[in-house]
Design a protein around this motif. Structure first.
Motif, short mmCIF file in Angstrom:
data_model
loop_
_atom_site.label_atom_id
_atom_site.label_comp_id
_atom_site.label_asym_id
_atom_site.label_seq_id
_atom_site.Cartn_x
_atom_site.Cartn_y
_atom_site.Cartn_z
N ILE A 59 0.82 -1.21 0.00
CA ILE A 59 0.00 0.00 0.00
C ILE A 59 0.86 1.26 0.00
CG2 ILE A 59 -1.63 1.34 1.38
CD1 ILE A 59 -2.95 -1.31 2.13
N LEU A 60 1.85 1.34 0.88
CA LEU A 60 2.67 2.54 0.97
C LEU A 60 3.45 2.82 -0.32
CD1 LEU A 60 3.58 4.91 2.71
CD2 LEU A 60 5.47 3.48 3.49
N PRO A 61 4.15 1.83 -0.91
CA PRO A 61 4.84 2.13 -2.17
C PRO A 61 3.88 2.55 -3.29
CG PRO A 61 5.67 0.09 -1.26
CD PRO A 61 4.52 0.50 -0.42
N MET A 62 2.67 2.00 -3.31
CA MET A 62 1.73 2.41 -4.34
C MET A 62 1.26 3.84 -4.14
SD MET A 62 -0.66 -0.78 -5.21
CE MET A 62 -0.20 -1.79 -6.57
N MET A 63 1.23 4.30 -2.90
CA MET A 63 0.85 5.69 -2.64
C MET A 63 2.00 6.64 -2.91
SD MET A 63 -1.74 5.42 0.65
CE MET A 63 -0.47 5.83 1.75
N LEU A 64 3.24 6.20 -2.66
CA LEU A 64 4.40 7.08 -2.82
C LEU A 64 4.80 7.27 -4.28
CD1 LEU A 64 6.77 5.98 0.06
CD2 LEU A 64 5.42 8.06 -0.08
N TYR A 65 4.80 6.17 -5.03
CA TYR A 65 5.28 6.23 -6.40
C TYR A 65 4.13 6.39 -7.37
CZ TYR A 65 9.38 4.34 -4.09
OH TYR A 65 10.42 4.15 -3.24
N GLU A 66 4.44 6.95 -8.52
CA GLU A 66 3.44 7.15 -9.56
C GLU A 66 3.31 5.85 -10.36
OE1 GLU A 66 3.05 10.39 -12.85
OE2 GLU A 66 3.86 11.24 -11.00
N VAL A 67 2.39 5.00 -9.92
CA VAL A 67 2.18 3.70 -10.56
C VAL A 67 1.04 3.86 -11.56
CG1 VAL A 67 1.69 1.26 -10.18
CG2 VAL A 67 2.90 2.56 -8.43
N SER A 68 1.27 3.49 -12.80
CA SER A 68 0.25 3.66 -13.83
C SER A 68 -0.89 2.66 -13.61
CB SER A 68 0.85 3.47 -15.22
OG SER A 68 1.26 2.13 -15.37
N GLY A 69 -2.00 2.95 -14.19
CA GLY A 69 -3.17 2.08 -14.09
C GLY A 69 -2.94 0.72 -14.71
N THR A 70 -2.20 0.69 -15.80
CA THR A 70 -1.93 -0.59 -16.46
C THR A 70 -1.02 -1.46 -15.60
OG1 THR A 70 -0.12 0.41 -17.70
CG2 THR A 70 -2.27 0.32 -18.78
#
Length: 85
Positions: A59-70
């Motif tokens: 959860i935290l890395p997904m909030m910190l980094y700009e992870v694309s929808g794909t």
């Protein structure tokens, strides 16, 4: 300049892009799913491990980094594939 710097939980490298960090996140998901899959527990306990051990770490890395929808959809597909086994 070649070693990354960590600030407030986020890693910064010379490129200042999140591409490498997203790859590390994808690798972390694959490694976690393989570990959960290889343990000798029944399916419902594997699902519990996924929900209570692997997801909170992502959860935290997904909030910190700009992870694309794909990229998120690809991670969901691989997690669903492992959970259906």
């Amino acid at each position: 300049m070649s070693s990354p710097i960590k600030c407030l939980g986020k890693w910064f490298d010379a490129s200042l892009q999140d591409r490498d960090n997203v790859r590390k996140l994808e690798q972390q998901v694959q490694d976690g799913l393989k570990k959960i899959d290889s343990c000798g527990l029944p399916g419902k306990f594997k699902a519990w491990l996924y929900q209570h051990a692997l997801l909170p770490r992502l959860i935290l890395p997904m909030m910190l980094y700009e992870v694309s929808g794909t990229a998120v959809e690809a991670l969901e597909r691989s997690a669903s594939r492992h959970l259906r086994k």
